[in-house]
Design a protein around this motif. Structure first.
Motif, PDB file in Angstrom:
ATOM      1  N   LEU A  61       0.830  -1.202   0.000  1.00  0.00           N
ATOM      2  CA  LEU A  61       0.000   0.000   0.000  1.00  0.00           C
ATOM      3  C   LEU A  61       0.867   1.255   0.000  1.00  0.00           C
ATOM      4  CD1 LEU A  61      -2.720  -1.113   2.560  1.00  0.00           C
ATOM      5  CD2 LEU A  61      -3.162  -0.494   0.179  1.00  0.00           C
ATOM      6  N   ALA A  62       1.956   1.245   0.762  1.00  0.00           N
ATOM      7  CA  ALA A  62       2.851   2.405   0.791  1.00  0.00           C
ATOM      8  C   ALA A  62       3.468   2.657  -0.574  1.00  0.00           C
ATOM      9  CB  ALA A  62       3.944   2.203   1.831  1.00  0.00           C
ATOM     10  N   GLY A  63       3.654   1.600  -1.359  1.00  0.00           N
ATOM     11  CA  GLY A  63       4.178   1.739  -2.708  1.00  0.00           C
ATOM     12  C   GLY A  63       3.120   2.048  -3.740  1.00  0.00           C
ATOM     13  N   GLY A  64       1.864   2.153  -3.323  1.00  0.00           N
ATOM     14  CA  GLY A  64       0.783   2.499  -4.247  1.00  0.00           C
ATOM     15  C   GLY A  64       0.368   1.377  -5.168  1.00  0.00           C
ATOM     16  N   ARG A  65       0.780   0.148  -4.862  1.00  0.00           N
ATOM     17  CA  ARG A  65       0.561  -0.947  -5.808  1.00  0.00           C
ATOM     18  C   ARG A  65      -0.848  -1.518  -5.790  1.00  0.00           C
ATOM     19  NH1 ARG A  65       6.035  -4.741  -5.603  1.00  0.00           N
ATOM     20  NH2 ARG A  65       7.449  -3.243  -6.610  1.00  0.00           N
ATOM     21  N   VAL A  66      -1.577  -1.346  -4.709  1.00  0.00           N
ATOM     22  CA  VAL A  66      -2.916  -1.923  -4.615  1.00  0.00           C
ATOM     23  C   VAL A  66      -3.916  -0.852  -4.192  1.00  0.00           C
ATOM     24  CG1 VAL A  66      -2.202  -4.306  -4.187  1.00  0.00           C
ATOM     25  CG2 VAL A  66      -2.380  -2.716  -2.280  1.00  0.00           C
ATOM     26  N   ALA A  67      -5.183  -1.172  -4.401  1.00  0.00           N
ATOM     27  CA  ALA A  67      -6.257  -0.208  -4.186  1.00  0.00           C
ATOM     28  C   ALA A  67      -6.284   0.313  -2.757  1.00  0.00           C
ATOM     29  CB  ALA A  67      -7.599  -0.856  -4.533  1.00  0.00           C
ATOM     30  N   THR A  68      -6.667   1.561  -2.650  1.00  0.00           N
ATOM     31  CA  THR A  68      -6.797   2.386  -1.429  1.00  0.00           C
ATOM     32  C   THR A  68      -5.455   2.892  -0.918  1.00  0.00           C
ATOM     33  OG1 THR A  68      -6.838   0.567   0.201  1.00  0.00           O
ATOM     34  CG2 THR A  68      -8.937   1.219  -0.755  1.00  0.00           C
ATOM     35  N   ASP A  69      -4.361   2.365  -1.365  1.00  0.00           N
ATOM     36  CA  ASP A  69      -2.974   2.814  -1.221  1.00  0.00           C
ATOM     37  C   ASP A  69      -2.736   3.852  -0.130  1.00  0.00           C
ATOM     38  OD1 ASP A  69      -3.254   5.505  -2.934  1.00  0.00           O
ATOM     39  OD2 ASP A  69      -4.125   3.925  -4.149  1.00  0.00           O
ATOM     40  N   HIS A  70      -2.391   5.072  -0.545  1.00  0.00           N
ATOM     41  CA  HIS A  70      -1.897   6.094   0.394  1.00  0.00           C
ATOM     42  C   HIS A  70      -2.979   6.593   1.347  1.00  0.00           C
ATOM     43  CE1 HIS A  70       1.440   5.818  -2.303  1.00  0.00           C
ATOM     44  NE2 HIS A  70       0.704   6.244  -3.314  1.00  0.00           N
ATOM     45  N   ILE A  71      -4.220   6.471   0.967  1.00  0.00           N
ATOM     46  CA  ILE A  71      -5.312   6.876   1.854  1.00  0.00           C
ATOM     47  C   ILE A  71      -5.321   5.988   3.095  1.00  0.00           C
ATOM     48  CG2 ILE A  71      -7.793   7.231   2.035  1.00  0.00           C
ATOM     49  CD1 ILE A  71      -6.454   9.051  -0.042  1.00  0.00           C
ATOM     50  N   ASP A  72      -5.226   4.684   2.892  1.00  0.00           N
ATOM     51  CA  ASP A  72      -5.258   3.767   4.038  1.00  0.00           C
ATOM     52  C   ASP A  72      -3.984   3.822   4.870  1.00  0.00           C
ATOM     53  OD1 ASP A  72      -7.741   2.465   4.380  1.00  0.00           O
ATOM     54  OD2 ASP A  72      -7.446   1.407   2.506  1.00  0.00           O
ATOM     55  N   ILE A  73      -2.858   4.126   4.235  1.00  0.00           N
ATOM     56  CA  ILE A  73      -1.626   4.278   5.016  1.00  0.00           C
ATOM     57  C   ILE A  73      -1.730   5.490   5.933  1.00  0.00           C
ATOM     58  CG2 ILE A  73       0.822   4.876   4.861  1.00  0.00           C
ATOM     59  CD1 ILE A  73       0.293   1.952   4.325  1.00  0.00           C
ATOM     60  N   ALA A  74      -2.254   6.595   5.428  1.00  0.00           N
ATOM     61  CA  ALA A  74      -2.441   7.782   6.271  1.00  0.00           C
ATOM     62  C   ALA A  74      -3.415   7.486   7.406  1.00  0.00           C
ATOM     63  CB  ALA A  74      -2.949   8.957   5.424  1.00  0.00           C
ATOM     64  N   PHE A  75      -4.477   6.767   7.097  1.00  0.00           N
ATOM     65  CA  PHE A  75      -5.469   6.432   8.118  1.00  0.00           C
ATOM     66  C   PHE A  75      -4.848   5.553   9.204  1.00  0.00           C
ATOM     67  CE2 PHE A  75      -9.550   4.127   9.293  1.00  0.00           C
ATOM     68  CZ  PHE A  75     -10.044   5.189  10.030  1.00  0.00           C
ATOM     69  N   LEU A  76      -4.096   4.533   8.782  1.00  0.00           N
ATOM     70  CA  LEU A  76      -3.405   3.655   9.731  1.00  0.00           C
ATOM     71  C   LEU A  76      -2.459   4.462  10.618  1.00  0.00           C
ATOM     72  CD1 LEU A  76      -2.504   0.791  10.714  1.00  0.00           C
ATOM     73  CD2 LEU A  76      -0.851   0.812   8.819  1.00  0.00           C
ATOM     74  N   PHE A  77      -1.732   5.388  10.016  1.00  0.00           N
ATOM     75  CA  PHE A  77      -0.766   6.187  10.769  1.00  0.00           C
ATOM     76  C   PHE A  77      -1.454   7.045  11.822  1.00  0.00           C
ATOM     77  CE2 PHE A  77       1.292  10.346  11.276  1.00  0.00           C
ATOM     78  CZ  PHE A  77       2.506   9.957  11.824  1.00  0.00           C
ATOM     79  N   PHE A  78      -2.503   7.749  11.449  1.00  0.00           N
ATOM     80  CA  PHE A  78      -3.125   8.667  12.398  1.00  0.00           C
ATOM     81  C   PHE A  78      -3.904   7.927  13.485  1.00  0.00           C
ATOM     82  CE2 PHE A  78      -2.519  11.753   8.869  1.00  0.00           C
ATOM     83  CZ  PHE A  78      -1.752  12.667   9.576  1.00  0.00           C
ATOM     84  N   ILE A  79      -4.481   6.767  13.156  1.00  0.00           N
ATOM     85  CA  ILE A  79      -5.107   5.950  14.203  1.00  0.00           C
ATOM     86  C   ILE A  79      -4.043   5.501  15.207  1.00  0.00           C
ATOM     87  CG2 ILE A  79      -6.212   3.724  14.679  1.00  0.00           C
ATOM     88  CD1 ILE A  79      -8.170   5.721  13.610  1.00  0.00           C
ATOM     89  N   GLY A  80      -2.907   5.025  14.691  1.00  0.00           N
ATOM     90  CA  GLY A  80      -1.821   4.625  15.574  1.00  0.00           C
ATOM     91  C   GLY A  80      -1.296   5.783  16.402  1.00  0.00           C
ATOM     92  N   LEU A  81      -1.242   6.971  15.795  1.00  0.00           N
ATOM     93  CA  LEU A  81      -0.755   8.152  16.511  1.00  0.00           C
ATOM     94  C   LEU A  81      -1.704   8.539  17.644  1.00  0.00           C
ATOM     95  CD1 LEU A  81       1.436  10.311  16.653  1.00  0.00           C
ATOM     96  CD2 LEU A  81       0.115  11.662  14.994  1.00  0.00           C
ATOM     97  N   VAL A  82      -3.008   8.421  17.407  1.00  0.00           N
ATOM     98  CA  VAL A  82      -3.973   8.695  18.481  1.00  0.00           C
ATOM     99  C   VAL A  82      -3.702   7.782  19.677  1.00  0.00           C
ATOM    100  CG1 VAL A  82      -6.402   8.677  19.168  1.00  0.00           C
ATOM    101  CG2 VAL A  82      -5.766   9.521  16.909  1.00  0.00           C
ATOM    102  N   VAL A  83      -3.491   6.495  19.404  1.00  0.00           N
ATOM    103  CA  VAL A  83      -3.258   5.540  20.489  1.00  0.00           C
ATOM    104  C   VAL A  83      -1.960   5.872  21.228  1.00  0.00           C
ATOM    105  CG1 VAL A  83      -2.875   3.111  21.043  1.00  0.00           C
ATOM    106  CG2 VAL A  83      -4.594   3.737  19.332  1.00  0.00           C
ATOM    107  N   VAL A  84      -0.898   6.174  20.497  1.00  0.00           N
ATOM    108  CA  VAL A  84       0.383   6.525  21.126  1.00  0.00           C
ATOM    109  C   VAL A  84       0.233   7.745  22.023  1.00  0.00           C
ATOM    110  CG1 VAL A  84       2.682   7.470  20.630  1.00  0.00           C
ATOM    111  CG2 VAL A  84       1.863   5.467  19.387  1.00  0.00           C
TER     112      VAL A  84
END
Length: 500
Positions: A166-189
């Motif tokens: 996903l970070a490489g943009g190779r599959v659907a939802t790519d950078h959108i889901d990476i950003a979502f994963l990051f900010f969800i993880g950041l909230v928890v941290v």
């Protein structure tokens, strides 16, 4: 053979890094161990991201909208200057583009503003966010289950094939889901940091991170609300009235962060905003774009994305949580996975990326299960079975990582059709249109032309010429004679991307 060399080098360096990382954690040197996880994970992400072309779904659309946002960050457009009629119901050919929330698109636009309009700059935010996620996984896993489990969870995050792809943009939802994963993880941290330190700044930052998560993929981000409550309550550092007060601050800051954009788009682009809002809810009750599957779709997908044995730690962890519901840390991890799993399993439209933000919970569950198995002291015959399980719980995700990154696959990572568009851009007029090109979205990213897959009627082409546009037509031998002979028409033979 040239295509294999970077892949082989990457694999060798990563294997060395991961091996040394495991040795350091065995010596209780988690500082160096986690740094090596970060470096090896970064190498995997850089390698996978160096495809010098836009991927078909969905990266090309995100790339073009992000490129256009550079010039007008509050007016997201796909076709920046539409010259032919369009239907705003059709997001792959629309003008105002509200199909996704803007945060990831803004990050990509900012990166391309700094480093130029190219594929690496486009993917750089995802590379950095998914790499930072390794450290956040270590921090989060350590809080929920101890250092050893935290290290293992960070390892699983580092090598996970879906996150890397996903970070490489190779599959659907790519950078959108990476950003979502990051900010969800950041909230928890940040929630953990707030609960442990009682510093209100961390709570304010957590609220901002929640707002950013909503601006990445909207309301599924609300899964962090019960997590925040459980983390803060479990700390024992707050009275009930203080928890209520701080929760209001947390959610209030988040609302201040994400609501202005929602209000703005409904005022500035009411028709498009209303349609996209309706489509968001229709995903729950209808099959959109044939993206569907049975109720057990996500239960089946997790074996592919996290290893075939993932069901063992998942079921064991849920069983342990049911047996001891007062263990709030285990309860929080279970909720992190279970509520989205049930919700998206019931929804009619299904895609594998929908559940990505629950990956940290699965990594923690697997890590805790692995540590539990490794600590079982026995001389009985099934000791060998336990050892096999321990090895497979590590090797299966690693195998999947290699399958996704494809380091040994010979492929053209700098194809001719992209070279042709870059060459066309060097000679393209300031006011031009490209017709009869099968990949118009890619053409508009690599050039400053407005591009269409079809050839409109002769009258429309004449009108474009009269308006001062330079009309370039991709010559595939199918151009109507009346258009091919118009004065001012430029014919070009352009390579096109192969069908996916």
């Amino acid at each position: 053979m040239e295509n294999l060399i970077p892949g082989i080098i990457t694999v060798v360096l990563c294997l060395a890094g991961y091996f040394q990382s495991w040795r350091y954690q065995a010596k209780d040197n988690y500082h160096l161990a986690v740094w090596l996880l970060l470096i090896a994970g970064l190498l995997l992400r850089i390698y996978t991201s160096t495809d010098f072309f836009l991927h078909y779904w969905d990266e090309r659309y995100h790339a073009l909208v992000a490129k256009n946002l550079i010039n007008h960050p509050f007016r997201p457009t796909l076709y920046d200057t539409p010259l032919l009629p369009y239907d705003y119901f059709n997001w792959p050919g629309n003008h105002i583009w509200l199909h996704k929330q803007p945060m990831a698109l803004w990050l990509m636009a900012g990166s391309m503003k700094l480093f130029g309009i190219n594929e690496i700059a486009l993917r750089l935010p995802s590379i950095l966010m998914s790499t930072a996620g390794i450290w956040m996984m270590w921090f989060t896993g350590k809080y929920f289950a101890g250092k050893k489990a935290g290290f293992l969870a960070a390892f699983f995050f580092s090598v996970n094939g879906l996150i890397i792809e996903l970070a490489g943009g190779r599959v659907a939802t790519d950078h959108i889901d990476i950003a979502f994963l990051f900010f969800i993880g950041l909230v928890v941290v940040l929630s953990i940091a707030f609960a442990q330190s009682r510093n209100p700044l961390f709570n304010i930052l957590a609220g901002m991170a929640l707002g950013a998560a909503i601006l990445s993929k909207y309301l599924p981000a609300l899964i962090v609300l019960p997590l925040w409550l459980l983390i803060v309550y479990d700390s024992g550092n707050f009275r009930l009235n203080a928890i209520v007060f701080q929760f209001l601050i947390f959610t209030g800051i988040a609302a201040l962060f994400f609501l202005p954009w929602q209000i703005y788009i409904f005022r500035a682009f009411p028709a498009e905003a209303a349609w996209e809002s309706q489509m968001n809810f229709r995903h729950l009750t209808e099959v959109i774009e044939e993206r569907t599957g049975p109720f057990y779709y996500f239960a089946d997908k997790i074996r592919i994305n996290y290893g075939e044995l993932v069901y063992l730690p998942l079921l064991w962890f849920l069983w342990k949580t049911i047996r001891n519901p007062y263990n709030l840390k285990m309860l929080a991890v279970s909720i992190w996975f279970l509520i989205p799993f049930l919700f998206f399993s019931l929804a009619r439209t299904k895609m594998q990326g929908y559940m990505l933000f629950t990956a940290p919970a699965l990594f923690i569950m697997t890590a805790v299960f692995w540590v539990m198995l490794s600590e079982i002291k026995t001389r009985s015959w099934y000791r060998h079975v336990l050892n096999v399980l321990l090895v497979l719980l590590i090797l299966l995700p690693v195998r999947y990582s290699l399958e996704r990154a494809k380091p040994f696959q010979i492929s053209d990572r700098n194809p001719e059709w992209v070279k042709g568009l870059r060459a066309l851009n060097r000679e393209a007029p300031e006011k031009g249109v490209l017709l009869n090109y099968a990949n118009p979205v890619e053409a508009m990213f690599y050039t400053n032309l407005t591009a269409y897959a079809e050839i409109p009627g002769e009258a429309t082409v004449r009108e474009l010429l009269d308006q001062g546009y330079t009309v370039i037509v991709n010559d595939k031998g199918d151009i109507p004679y009346g258009i091919a002979t118009l004065k001012g028409i430029r014919l070009k033979k352009l390579a096109e991307a192969p069908a996916p």
